[in-house]
Design an enzyme around this catalytic site. Structure first.
Site, short mmCIF file in Angstrom:
data_model
loop_
_atom_site.label_atom_id
_atom_site.label_comp_id
_atom_site.label_asym_id
_atom_site.label_seq_id
_atom_site.Cartn_x
_atom_site.Cartn_y
_atom_site.Cartn_z
N HIS A 259 -3.57 -4.53 7.61
CA HIS A 259 -3.73 -3.36 8.48
C HIS A 259 -2.91 -3.51 9.76
CE1 HIS A 259 -5.21 0.32 10.17
NE2 HIS A 259 -5.77 0.57 9.00
N GLU B 168 -8.42 0.50 -3.32
CA GLU B 168 -9.28 0.54 -2.12
C GLU B 168 -10.25 1.69 -2.25
OE1 GLU B 168 -7.82 0.98 1.90
OE2 GLU B 168 -6.34 -0.55 1.44
N ARG C 211 -7.04 12.88 0.59
CA ARG C 211 -5.99 13.37 1.48
C ARG C 211 -4.60 12.88 1.09
NH1 ARG C 211 -7.25 10.11 7.03
NH2 ARG C 211 -9.27 11.10 6.73
N HIS D 87 0.97 6.21 1.85
CA HIS D 87 1.75 7.14 2.68
C HIS D 87 2.90 7.81 1.94
CE1 HIS D 87 -0.89 6.52 5.89
NE2 HIS D 87 -0.75 5.21 5.80
N GLU E 94 -10.78 -9.48 2.88
CA GLU E 94 -9.52 -9.11 3.55
C GLU E 94 -9.83 -8.99 5.03
OE1 GLU E 94 -7.32 -5.78 1.92
OE2 GLU E 94 -6.26 -5.50 3.82
N ASN F 247 0.85 -1.19 0.00
CA ASN F 247 0.00 0.00 0.00
C ASN F 247 0.90 1.25 0.00
OD1 ASN F 247 -1.41 2.27 1.13
ND2 ASN F 247 -3.08 0.90 1.66
N ARG G 212 -9.39 8.19 -1.39
CA ARG G 212 -10.37 8.59 -0.38
C ARG G 212 -11.22 9.74 -0.89
NH1 ARG G 212 -8.82 6.72 5.14
NH2 ARG G 212 -10.52 8.05 5.79
N THR H 4 -8.12 3.73 8.07
CA THR H 4 -9.35 2.92 8.10
C THR H 4 -9.49 2.26 9.48
OG1 THR H 4 -8.81 2.41 5.81
CG2 THR H 4 -10.61 1.16 6.81
N HIS I 254 -5.57 3.72 -1.86
CA HIS I 254 -6.92 4.07 -1.42
C HIS I 254 -7.26 5.48 -1.90
CE1 HIS I 254 -9.78 4.31 2.37
NE2 HIS I 254 -10.38 4.67 1.25
N1 PXP Z 1 -5.67 -3.08 4.01
C1 PXP Z 1 -6.64 -2.14 4.07
C2 PXP Z 1 -8.01 -2.50 3.66
C3 PXP Z 1 -6.34 -0.82 4.50
O1 PXP Z 1 -7.31 0.10 4.56
C4 PXP Z 1 -5.00 -0.51 4.83
C5 PXP Z 1 -4.65 0.89 5.24
O2 PXP Z 1 -4.92 1.77 4.23
C6 PXP Z 1 -4.04 -1.52 4.74
C7 PXP Z 1 -4.40 -2.81 4.35
C8 PXP Z 1 -2.61 -1.26 5.09
O3 PXP Z 1 -2.49 -0.94 6.44
P1 PXP Z 1 -1.12 -0.43 6.99
O4 PXP Z 1 -0.80 0.87 6.31
O5 PXP Z 1 -1.35 -0.26 8.46
O6 PXP Z 1 -0.08 -1.48 6.68
#
Ligand code: PXP
Length: 242
Positions: free
Chosen positions: A191, A70, A49, A10, A151, A7, A45, A101, A43
């Site tokens: 997550h 996402e 953001r 960030h 997931e 992901n 959003r 999330t 994602h």
């Molecule tokens: N899976 C989903 C559905 C998420 O919303 C996120 C965070 O955006 C992640 C995985 C990844 O989480 P993390 O950034 O904490 O590794």
């Protein structure tokens, strides 16, 4: 061994601090691809953001690995995903004020909205994954929506401080994952997974893919910082009189 979805939200978060070009999440996606990621997760959003509309279009175009987009059930975002046709969408809950999330989708409560959204994606030929808490009733409800995969939210497992409570959460994830697989669902998870707590989740039998973002981007800062300083230092050492 499960697949790894990275992901890159960030990377875009850092860019948005200055609203400039860098760091470019598309470039990040390509580096992840080169480094062996099996898919890229981003994602889009409602408040934009971090990831932008342009980012998702460019990521889809640039990648040869899967793009897992996402999204929430926001109508505008649903339309964007349907038009873009990523390799997969993961439906997640979204609240404007949350930092990230929080919690999985309540499939039971949002059944009719989810059903409508899932049907639109089936028609477009886009597989849907539902991000849900490891709760048997939610899995059963997901199965009734005919999605191919889910997931599991690993956030509660990831925040446990003691080995005992972490283990208890791992047992729940393992049991719920086995239940989902028995129903024919492909099981992914993610997550809050970090370098110190991912291995036990990866070892859950039949786990298909782990989606990890924040810890990878955080680690990238430290494994890359020394090189970045060396490069700038070499530039500052070369003054106009050299
Ligand atoms: N899976 C989903 C559905 C998420 O919303 C996120 C965070 O955006 C992640 C995985 C990844 O989480 P993390 O950034 O904490 O590794």
């Amino acid at each position: 061994m499960p697949l790894l979805g990275v992901n890159i939200d960030h990377v875009a978060t850092l860019r948005q601090q200055r609203r400039e070009e860098d760091p470019d999440p598309v470039k990040a996606a390509l580096i992840c691809q080169e480094a062996g990621a099996d898919s890229i997760v981003a994602h889009l959003r409602e408040d934009r953001r971090h990831i932008s509309d342009k980012d998702v279009r460019s990521i889809k175009k640039a990648l040869r690995i899967r793009f897992n987009m996402e999204i929430s059930l926001n109508p505008e975002i649903l339309d964007i995903a349907l038009a873009l046709k990523p390799h997969q969408v993961t439906l997640v809950p979204e609240r404007r004020k949350e930092l990230t999330t929080e919690g999985g989708l309540d499939i039971i409560k949002n059944r009719s909205l989810l059903k409508k959204a899932c049907e639109r994606f089936y028609t477009a030929g886009i597989p849907v994954s539902l991000f849900i808490d490891p709760v048997i009733e939610q899995i059963d409800a997901a199965r009734r929506l005919d999605v191919p995969m889910i997931e599991l939210h690993t956030g509660k497992y990831a925040v446990q401080k003691s080995a005992f409570s972490r283990n208890a959460q791992l047992k729940i994830l393992t049991r719920v994952s086995a239940h989902a697989r028995k129903l024919g669902l492909i099981v992914n998870a993610g997550h809050g997974l970090k370098y110190h707590n991912t291995t036990p989740v990866a070892a859950i039998p039949g786990m298909n893919e782990l989606n990890i973002g924040h810890s990878i981007v955080s680690r990238a800062v430290f494994v890359g910082l020394a090189q970045a300083v060396r490069e700038m230092s070499a530039l500052t050492a070369r003054g106009p009189h050299d």
